[in-house]
Design a protein around this motif. Structure first.
Motif, PDB file in Angstrom:
ATOM      1  N   VAL A  92       0.948  -1.332  -0.006  1.00 11.52           N
ATOM      2  CA  VAL A  92      -0.186   0.291   0.101  1.00 11.52           C
ATOM      3  C   VAL A  92       0.779   1.100   0.230  1.00 11.52           C
ATOM      4  O   VAL A  92       2.126   1.640   0.866  1.00 11.52           O
ATOM      5  N   LEU A  93       0.387   2.305  -1.036  1.00 13.57           N
ATOM      6  CA  LEU A  93       1.013   3.461  -1.150  1.00 13.57           C
ATOM      7  C   LEU A  93       0.493   4.976  -1.032  1.00 13.57           C
ATOM      8  O   LEU A  93      -1.115   4.185  -1.446  1.00 13.57           O
ATOM      9  N   TRP A 109      -4.392   7.544   7.772  1.00 11.96           N
ATOM     10  CA  TRP A 109      -4.436   6.778   7.443  1.00 11.96           C
ATOM     11  C   TRP A 109      -3.725   5.142   7.190  1.00 11.96           C
ATOM     12  O   TRP A 109      -3.984   3.809   7.424  1.00 11.96           O
ATOM     13  N   GLY A 110      -2.002   5.491   7.723  1.00 11.20           N
ATOM     14  CA  GLY A 110      -1.589   3.958   8.229  1.00 11.20           C
ATOM     15  C   GLY A 110      -2.089   3.041   9.261  1.00 11.20           C
ATOM     16  O   GLY A 110      -2.444   2.301   9.211  1.00 11.20           O
ATOM     17  N   LEU A 129       4.449   6.300   1.944  1.00  8.24           N
ATOM     18  CA  LEU A 129       4.356   7.380   1.361  1.00  8.24           C
ATOM     19  C   LEU A 129       4.625   8.137   0.140  1.00  8.24           C
ATOM     20  O   LEU A 129       5.518   8.548  -0.078  1.00  8.24           O
ATOM     21  N   ALA A 130       3.902   8.380  -0.556  1.00  3.13           N
ATOM     22  CA  ALA A 130       4.778   9.732  -1.565  1.00  3.13           C
ATOM     23  C   ALA A 130       3.655  10.633  -1.664  1.00  3.13           C
ATOM     24  O   ALA A 130       2.983  11.031  -1.580  1.00  3.13           O
ATOM     25  N   HIS A 131       4.864  11.576  -1.414  1.00  3.62           N
ATOM     26  CA  HIS A 131       4.810  13.148  -1.811  1.00  3.62           C
ATOM     27  C   HIS A 131       5.535  14.093  -3.478  1.00  3.62           C
ATOM     28  O   HIS A 131       5.932  13.262  -3.463  1.00  3.62           O
ATOM     29  N   VAL A 136       8.924   8.011   0.592  1.00  2.00           N
ATOM     30  CA  VAL A 136       9.348   7.192   2.097  1.00  2.00           C
ATOM     31  C   VAL A 136       8.725   6.297   2.875  1.00  2.00           C
ATOM     32  O   VAL A 136       7.206   6.206   2.292  1.00  2.00           O
ATOM     33  N   PRO A 137       9.282   5.402   3.810  1.00  2.35           N
ATOM     34  CA  PRO A 137       8.073   4.396   4.343  1.00  2.35           C
ATOM     35  C   PRO A 137       7.316   5.080   4.972  1.00  2.35           C
ATOM     36  O   PRO A 137       7.853   5.966   6.103  1.00  2.35           O
ATOM     37  N   LEU A 138       6.370   4.580   5.880  1.00  2.00           N
ATOM     38  CA  LEU A 138       5.225   4.725   7.157  1.00  2.00           C
ATOM     39  C   LEU A 138       5.800   4.444   8.111  1.00  2.00           C
ATOM     40  O   LEU A 138       5.463   3.451   7.830  1.00  2.00           O
ATOM     41  N   ALA A 139       7.121   4.533   8.635  1.00  3.94           N
ATOM     42  CA  ALA A 139       7.693   3.434   9.545  1.00  3.94           C
ATOM     43  C   ALA A 139       6.788   3.378  10.666  1.00  3.94           C
ATOM     44  O   ALA A 139       6.064   4.068  11.295  1.00  3.94           O
ATOM     45  N   GLY A 140       6.868   2.138  11.879  1.00  4.70           N
ATOM     46  CA  GLY A 140       6.364   2.797  13.363  1.00  4.70           C
ATOM     47  C   GLY A 140       6.499   3.810  13.537  1.00  4.70           C
ATOM     48  O   GLY A 140       5.604   3.964  14.397  1.00  4.70           O
TER      49      GLY A 140
END
Length: 147
Positions: A92-93, A109-110, A129-131, A136-140
């Motif tokens: 998922v992105l 969202w994450g 996540l892309a902006h 970038v990763p949506l890390a913990g």
């Protein structure tokens, strides 16, 4: 600005996407030149060996905050697609306009997607996540940050 765009390979040439770095590379190739006019969710279905399939869902103009039950409905659909086609994880992105660090709306969202995935037994690959400036990763740590 993330100007290093890897080549987008034909699916049969893509190695398994087993790590966050593998996923980052694939998403970066798929996004091409960055710049987004609205928020979108991208769902890439992986086969049982973590290779990307042709099944890619794009959901346009998602709200800043997921509505009640929205991620559950989406992950129920993913569960059915996985079952019907014998697939593995779902990558998922979230893409959105703007730059900068992870926002509260990205975290919502994450968190909602991860919670729905756990509840509905849909294995998710590391979220990204892309902006307008980077993928970038949506890390913990990003998802745990105070909203």
């Amino acid at each position: 600005m993330d100007d290093d765009i890897p080549a987008l390979l034909p699916l049969h040439q893509v190695a398994p996407l087993r790590t966050q770095a593998d996923l980052h590379h694939q998403w970066r190739a798929m996004m091409g030149p960055l710049g987004f006019g609205s928020r979108r969710l991208w769902l890439l279905f992986l086969d049982p060996d973590d290779r990307p399939t042709e099944l890619l869902m794009q959901i346009d103009d998602i709200p800043d905050v997921p509505r009640e039950g929205e991620t559950d409905s989406l992950l129920r659909l993913c569960h059915e697609v996985r079952r019907e086609h014998g697939l593995g994880r779902v990558a998922v992105l979230l893409s959105r306009p703007g730059e900068g660090p992870v926002r509260a709306s990205d975290r919502r969202w994450g968190r909602a997607l991860l919670a729905s995935g756990r509840r509905l037994d849909v294995p998710l690959a590391p979220l990204h996540l892309a902006h307008d400036a980077a993928v970038v990763p949506l890390a913990g740590d990003d998802l745990l940050a105070v909203v």
